[in-house]
Design a protein around this motif. Structure first.
Motif, PDB file in Angstrom:
ATOM      1  N   TYR A 143      -3.883  49.590  -0.023  1.00 58.02           N
ATOM      2  CA  TYR A 143      -4.734  48.733   1.565  1.00 58.02           C
ATOM      3  C   TYR A 143      -4.430  49.265   2.776  1.00 58.02           C
ATOM      4  O   TYR A 143      -3.468  50.705   2.670  1.00 58.02           O
ATOM      5  CB  TYR A 143      -3.928  47.384   1.891  1.00 58.02           C
ATOM      6  CG  TYR A 143      -3.489  46.270   1.172  1.00 58.02           C
ATOM      7  CD1 TYR A 143      -4.841  45.315   0.418  1.00 58.02           C
ATOM      8  CD2 TYR A 143      -2.485  46.573   0.591  1.00 58.02           C
ATOM      9  CE1 TYR A 143      -4.571  45.011  -1.023  1.00 58.02           C
ATOM     10  CE2 TYR A 143      -2.603  45.770  -0.903  1.00 58.02           C
ATOM     11  CZ  TYR A 143      -3.185  45.035  -1.630  1.00 58.02           C
ATOM     12  OH  TYR A 143      -3.318  43.959  -2.106  1.00 58.02           O
ATOM     13  N   LYS A 144      -5.753  49.452   3.709  1.00 59.74           N
ATOM     14  CA  LYS A 144      -6.101  50.207   4.760  1.00 59.74           C
ATOM     15  C   LYS A 144      -4.896  49.541   5.857  1.00 59.74           C
ATOM     16  O   LYS A 144      -4.372  50.890   6.929  1.00 59.74           O
ATOM     17  CB  LYS A 144      -6.915  50.750   4.793  1.00 59.74           C
ATOM     18  CG  LYS A 144      -7.160  51.664   6.346  1.00 59.74           C
ATOM     19  CD  LYS A 144      -6.883  52.767   6.448  1.00 59.74           C
ATOM     20  CE  LYS A 144      -6.828  54.143   7.517  1.00 59.74           C
ATOM     21  NZ  LYS A 144      -6.099  54.926   7.846  1.00 59.74           N
ATOM     22  N   ARG A 145      -5.071  48.232   6.201  1.00 58.91           N
ATOM     23  CA  ARG A 145      -4.586  47.557   7.112  1.00 58.91           C
ATOM     24  C   ARG A 145      -4.015  46.324   6.577  1.00 58.91           C
ATOM     25  O   ARG A 145      -4.554  45.522   5.776  1.00 58.91           O
ATOM     26  CB  ARG A 145      -5.975  47.280   8.370  1.00 58.91           C
ATOM     27  CG  ARG A 145      -5.691  46.253   9.595  1.00 58.91           C
ATOM     28  CD  ARG A 145      -6.295  46.577  10.623  1.00 58.91           C
ATOM     29  NE  ARG A 145      -6.665  47.724  10.848  1.00 58.91           N
ATOM     30  CZ  ARG A 145      -8.179  47.444  11.568  1.00 58.91           C
ATOM     31  NH1 ARG A 145      -8.330  46.914  11.652  1.00 58.91           N
ATOM     32  NH2 ARG A 145      -8.319  49.435  12.493  1.00 58.91           N
ATOM     33  N   ILE A 180      -0.947  53.708   6.281  1.00 60.00           N
ATOM     34  CA  ILE A 180      -1.064  52.563   6.919  1.00 60.00           C
ATOM     35  C   ILE A 180      -1.221  51.898   8.070  1.00 60.00           C
ATOM     36  O   ILE A 180      -0.279  52.289   8.289  1.00 60.00           O
ATOM     37  CB  ILE A 180      -0.457  51.437   5.476  1.00 60.00           C
ATOM     38  CG1 ILE A 180      -0.296  52.406   4.261  1.00 60.00           C
ATOM     39  CG2 ILE A 180      -0.566  50.008   5.584  1.00 60.00           C
ATOM     40  CD1 ILE A 180       0.229  51.221   3.423  1.00 60.00           C
ATOM     41  N   GLU A 181      -1.981  51.254   8.176  1.00 52.95           N
ATOM     42  CA  GLU A 181      -1.972  50.826   9.688  1.00 52.95           C
ATOM     43  C   GLU A 181      -1.775  48.820   9.624  1.00 52.95           C
ATOM     44  O   GLU A 181      -1.881  48.158   8.750  1.00 52.95           O
ATOM     45  CB  GLU A 181      -3.731  50.279  10.212  1.00 52.95           C
ATOM     46  CG  GLU A 181      -4.612  51.805  10.591  1.00 52.95           C
ATOM     47  CD  GLU A 181      -6.012  50.949  11.037  1.00 52.95           C
ATOM     48  OE1 GLU A 181      -6.277  49.981  11.456  1.00 52.95           O
ATOM     49  OE2 GLU A 181      -6.217  52.205  10.963  1.00 52.95           O
TER      50      GLU A 181
END
Length: 240
Positions: A6-8, A46-47
């Motif tokens: 996942y990025k955010r 990751i955000e």
């Protein structure tokens, strides 16, 4: 190089998760352990946005059962989430993780007001954002806040960290030794079977906005990192 799935993300922490073994208030070792896990994930690029409950200090529903007006009791609960958020911010910044607290109720001396575009900009700049004071409205839980904020900032997943259980079970595993853990569920399963993962409003928001939810244990160090790297732990709730 570890490749995150996942990025955010939105990390949902219950107030009880901050209480640790105390059962109430904020346990220093526990909040530092959680902050350390968040730092691990943040270091992967990751955000991270966080929604914290307030049940370790005050529960609106419990207050209303004692004769306090429900709306007043819920506002008191929102203030409890601000206290938890500031404590978590302090723990993160002591670990050199840049953090911003945004509140749904304006209190500019201690935190920024919640502004969606500003929250997204903070995330893009590599800052952890903690959403405090719930939705700013009584009668809505912090689970609903997590679902709402996840939809607003276009998070890819909600990670629901629990301090006593490692997923969703058919019954309370502490009361029923026959309770079985689910590996996967749909939001309709959660609603139809009244599994109590999150309230119906939050479940419906997640379902309507196609936001997956992973329920897992926060007590085992490194679990947040394991989840974002795609390891199968806890219970995944998603559309069928």
């Amino acid at each position: 190089m570890e490749q995150p799935k996942y990025k955010r993300i939105v990390l949902k922490l219950s107030g009880e998760a901050l209480a640790g073994n105390l059962g109430y208030g904020i346990e220093a070792d526990t909040i530092h352990s959680i902050a350390g896990q968040v730092k691990e994930v943040h270091a992967l690029g990751i955000e991270v946005a966080i929604v914290v409950g307030g049940g370790n200090i005050w529960r609106g529903i419990a207050g209303s059962s004692q004769g306090i007006d429900r709306a007043t009791a819920d506002y008191m609960g929102m203030l409890a989430t601000v206290m938890n958020s500031l404590a978590l911010q302090d723990a993160l910044e002591n670990m050199d993780v840049p953090t911003r607290v945004q509140t749904s109720i304006e209190m500019q001396q201690v935190a920024e007001p919640y502004i969606r575009r500003r929250a997204i900009r903070h995330l893009e700049k590599g800052r952890v954002v903690i959403f405090a004071a719930g939705t700013g409205n009584p009668f809505f839980s912090t689970d609903t806040t997590a679902a709402l904020r996840a939809a607003e900032i276009e998070a890819e997943v909600i990670l629901m960290a629990k301090n006593k259980v490692d997923g969703v079970y058919t019954a309370d595993p502490f009361k029923d030794p026959e309770a079985k853990k689910f590996d996967t569920l749909t939001y309709m399963d959660v609603l139809n079977q009244n599994l109590g993962v999150m309230d119906a409003t939050a479940s419906s928001l997640c379902k309507d906005n196609h936001i997956p939810l992973i329920v897992f244990s926060i007590t085992e160090k490194g679990n947040i990192k394991r989840v974002v790297l795609g390891e199968t732990i806890g219970t995944l709730i998603a559309d069928a």
